[in-house]
Design a protein around this motif. Structure first.
Motif, PDB file in Angstrom:
ATOM      1  N   UNK A  57       0.827  -1.200   0.000  1.00 26.36           N
ATOM      2  CA  UNK A  57       0.000   0.000   0.000  1.00 26.36           C
ATOM      3  C   UNK A  57       0.864   1.254   0.000  1.00 26.36           C
ATOM      4  N   UNK A  58       1.930   1.270   0.772  1.00 26.33           N
ATOM      5  CA  UNK A  58       2.740   2.479   0.850  1.00 26.33           C
ATOM      6  C   UNK A  58       3.439   2.772  -0.475  1.00 26.33           C
ATOM      7  N   UNK A  59       3.799   1.741  -1.212  1.00 30.47           N
ATOM      8  CA  UNK A  59       4.440   1.956  -2.506  1.00 30.47           C
ATOM      9  C   UNK A  59       3.501   2.676  -3.460  1.00 30.47           C
ATOM     10  N   UNK A  60       2.238   2.306  -3.447  1.00 30.71           N
ATOM     11  CA  UNK A  60       1.270   2.968  -4.316  1.00 30.71           C
ATOM     12  C   UNK A  60       1.078   4.432  -3.939  1.00 30.71           C
ATOM     13  N   UNK A  61       1.110   4.722  -2.654  1.00 28.75           N
ATOM     14  CA  UNK A  61       0.978   6.114  -2.206  1.00 28.75           C
ATOM     15  C   UNK A  61       2.168   6.935  -2.691  1.00 28.75           C
ATOM     16  N   UNK A  62       3.377   6.395  -2.531  1.00 28.67           N
ATOM     17  CA  UNK A  62       4.573   7.105  -2.989  1.00 28.67           C
ATOM     18  C   UNK A  62       4.551   7.312  -4.508  1.00 28.67           C
ATOM     19  N   UNK A  63       4.161   6.300  -5.259  1.00 28.37           N
ATOM     20  CA  UNK A  63       4.137   6.427  -6.713  1.00 28.37           C
ATOM     21  C   UNK A  63       3.069   7.411  -7.178  1.00 28.37           C
ATOM     22  N   UNK A  64       1.890   7.366  -6.589  1.00 27.28           N
ATOM     23  CA  UNK A  64       0.834   8.316  -6.955  1.00 27.28           C
ATOM     24  C   UNK A  64       1.260   9.747  -6.631  1.00 27.28           C
ATOM     25  N   UNK A  65       1.868   9.919  -5.476  1.00 26.88           N
ATOM     26  CA  UNK A  65       2.354  11.238  -5.082  1.00 26.88           C
ATOM     27  C   UNK A  65       3.429  11.733  -6.047  1.00 26.88           C
ATOM     28  N   UNK A  66       4.334  10.856  -6.434  1.00 21.15           N
ATOM     29  CA  UNK A  66       5.404  11.242  -7.350  1.00 21.15           C
ATOM     30  C   UNK A  66       4.866  11.600  -8.727  1.00 21.15           C
ATOM     31  N   UNK A  67       3.865  10.874  -9.201  1.00 22.13           N
ATOM     32  CA  UNK A  67       3.282  11.175 -10.507  1.00 22.13           C
ATOM     33  C   UNK A  67       2.629  12.551 -10.496  1.00 22.13           C
ATOM     34  N   UNK A  68       1.873  12.830  -9.454  1.00 24.49           N
ATOM     35  CA  UNK A  68       1.180  14.119  -9.364  1.00 24.49           C
ATOM     36  C   UNK A  68       2.177  15.265  -9.235  1.00 24.49           C
TER      37      UNK A  68
END
Length: 85
Positions: free
Chosen positions: A1-12
């Motif tokens: 779950x934390x990996x998805x949060x980091x990746x979504x944040x980085x994309x935005x």
């Protein structure tokens, strides 16, 4: 779950920093995204208990690290491009 949060944040954050005005070197937006991931992880892991959490990620330090990493790379690339041309 934390990996998805980091990746979504980085994309935005990477897209926001890349969309800001000015000349943009080739492949700058993916580089900003990578810098945002590195900055977010580097800052939020040591400060994991600070602020609200989304999953297991402290959101405030992660956002601050992502913005700092992407902006630092943008300034660095702008400086390198201006010296080259």
């Amino acid at each position: 779950m934390s990996t998805l949060v980091y990746l979504a944040l980085a994309i935005v954050i990477g897209r926001i920093v890349g969309a800001a005005g000015g000349a943009r070197p080739p492949f700058a937006v993916p580089a900003y995204m990578l810098a945002a991931v590195i900055g977010a992880v580097s800052l939020s892991l040591p400060l994991g208990d600070q602020g609200p959490h989304l999953g297991t990620v402290a959101v405030v330090p992660a956002v601050a690290g992502a913005v700092a990493g992407a902006l630092l790379l943008r300034v660095t690339l702008a400086h390198l491009v201006s010296r080259e041309g």
